[in-house]
Design a protein around this motif. Structure first.
Motif, short mmCIF file in Angstrom:
data_model
loop_
_atom_site.label_atom_id
_atom_site.label_comp_id
_atom_site.label_asym_id
_atom_site.label_seq_id
_atom_site.Cartn_x
_atom_site.Cartn_y
_atom_site.Cartn_z
N TYR A 33 80.21 -5.58 -14.64
CA TYR A 33 80.64 -5.09 -16.10
C TYR A 33 81.04 -3.78 -15.90
N TYR A 47 84.98 -5.03 -20.19
CA TYR A 47 85.22 -6.31 -19.43
C TYR A 47 84.31 -6.56 -18.70
N TYR A 48 84.19 -7.85 -18.47
CA TYR A 48 83.01 -8.44 -17.61
C TYR A 48 83.67 -9.45 -16.71
N SER A 49 82.94 -9.61 -15.73
CA SER A 49 83.51 -10.95 -14.66
C SER A 49 82.17 -11.67 -14.36
N THR A 55 87.63 -12.88 -15.10
CA THR A 55 87.52 -11.98 -16.01
C THR A 55 87.75 -12.23 -17.57
N ASP A 56 86.83 -11.44 -18.16
CA ASP A 56 86.74 -11.75 -19.77
C ASP A 56 86.79 -10.53 -20.51
N LYS A 57 87.17 -10.49 -21.44
CA LYS A 57 87.10 -9.28 -22.65
C LYS A 57 85.88 -9.08 -23.21
N PRO A 61 88.34 -3.81 -25.39
CA PRO A 61 89.33 -4.00 -24.11
C PRO A 61 90.40 -3.24 -24.26
N ASN A 65 92.46 -2.78 -17.97
CA ASN A 65 92.87 -3.79 -17.18
C ASN A 65 91.96 -3.96 -16.25
N LEU A 76 88.48 -0.81 -12.76
CA LEU A 76 89.04 -0.76 -14.10
C LEU A 76 90.34 0.09 -14.11
N LYS B 102 76.31 -11.65 -21.10
CA LYS B 102 76.89 -10.32 -21.61
C LYS B 102 75.57 -9.59 -22.07
#
Lengths: 113, 115
Positions: A33, A47-49, A55-57, A61, A65, A76, B102
């Motif tokens: 994260y 963002y997180y992965s 990856t996702d917003k 975001p 990137n 990041l 999350k």
């Protein structure tokens, strides 16, 4: 035990410059994260992965990137830095499972002038 | 969207006394985790205590305990025998179990411990 390592610890950028905040973890965590923490505020997810190549917003975001080419690294990227990106940035990682404590890096204090 | 609310921005406590930090959250999920993190001036985020939503028993870690009320969506942290080293920002956080996980944080609360 390195845990989560962020570099640099401090950075001053001029408006319009770009930079990459590095984050690496050695715990074989699949989740990683990026958060930002503004003064007097909680942490907001950028963002997180959930694993390499995915990856996702998060909540905030825009202007950032990320990439996740390996399990260990989650850099990041800030393109065209703006004063609104002045903040403390935290990278974190966790292992999906029943004990999903997130481990945090020491943070990067970024100032955009 | 899930939200975590810490309504008290600041609190103070006398050394050796007990203090309770409040946290409420909003979710329609049934399986999740709740956490309290401590952030001292060093900026490091330190996990204080964790609670699994499926467990009815309140978590305890030495001087730290929680009062977890699932129906009320409340998760308060009690610090007993407060010490000067407990002075820090405290963040409540929520994490969904399974799927895309999350970690959602509250805004935090500054705890001052007076000698």
């Amino acid at each position: 035990n390195a845990g989560v390592t962020q570099t640099p610890k401090f950075r001053i950028l001029k408006i319009g410059q770009s930079m990459t905040l590095q984050c690496t973890q050695d715990m074989n965590h699949n989740y990683m994260y990026w958060y930002r923490q503004d003064p007097g505020m909680g942490l907001k997810l950028i963002y997180y992965s959930v694993g390499a190549g995915i990856t996702d917003k998060g909540e905030v975001p825009n202007g950032y990137n990320v990439s996740r080419s390996t399990t260990e690294d989650f850099p990041l990227r800030l393109e065209l830095a703006a004063p609104s990106q002045t903040s403390v940035y935290f990278c974190a990682s966790s292992y999906k499972g029943r004990r999903t404590e997130a481990f945090f890096g020491q943070g990067t204090r970024l100032t955009v002038v | 969207a899930q939200t975590v609310t810490q309504s008290q921005p600041e609190m103070s406590v006398q050394e050796a006394e007990t203090v309770t930090l409040s946290c409420t959250y909003d979710t329609s999920e049934s399986d999740y985790y709740l956490f309290w993190y401590k952030q001292p001036p060093s900026r490091q985020m330190i996990l204080v205590i964790r609670q699994e939503a499926y467990k009815q028993q309140n978590a305890t870690e030495n001087r730290f305990s929680v009062n977890f009320q699932k129906a009320a969506k409340s998760f308060s942290l009690k610090i007993s025998d407060s010490q000067l080293g407990d002075a820090a920002m405290y963040f409540c956080a929520w994490l969904r179990q399974g799927g895309s996980e999350k970690l959602v944080f509250g805004k935090g609360m500054k705890l001052t411990v007076n000698p």
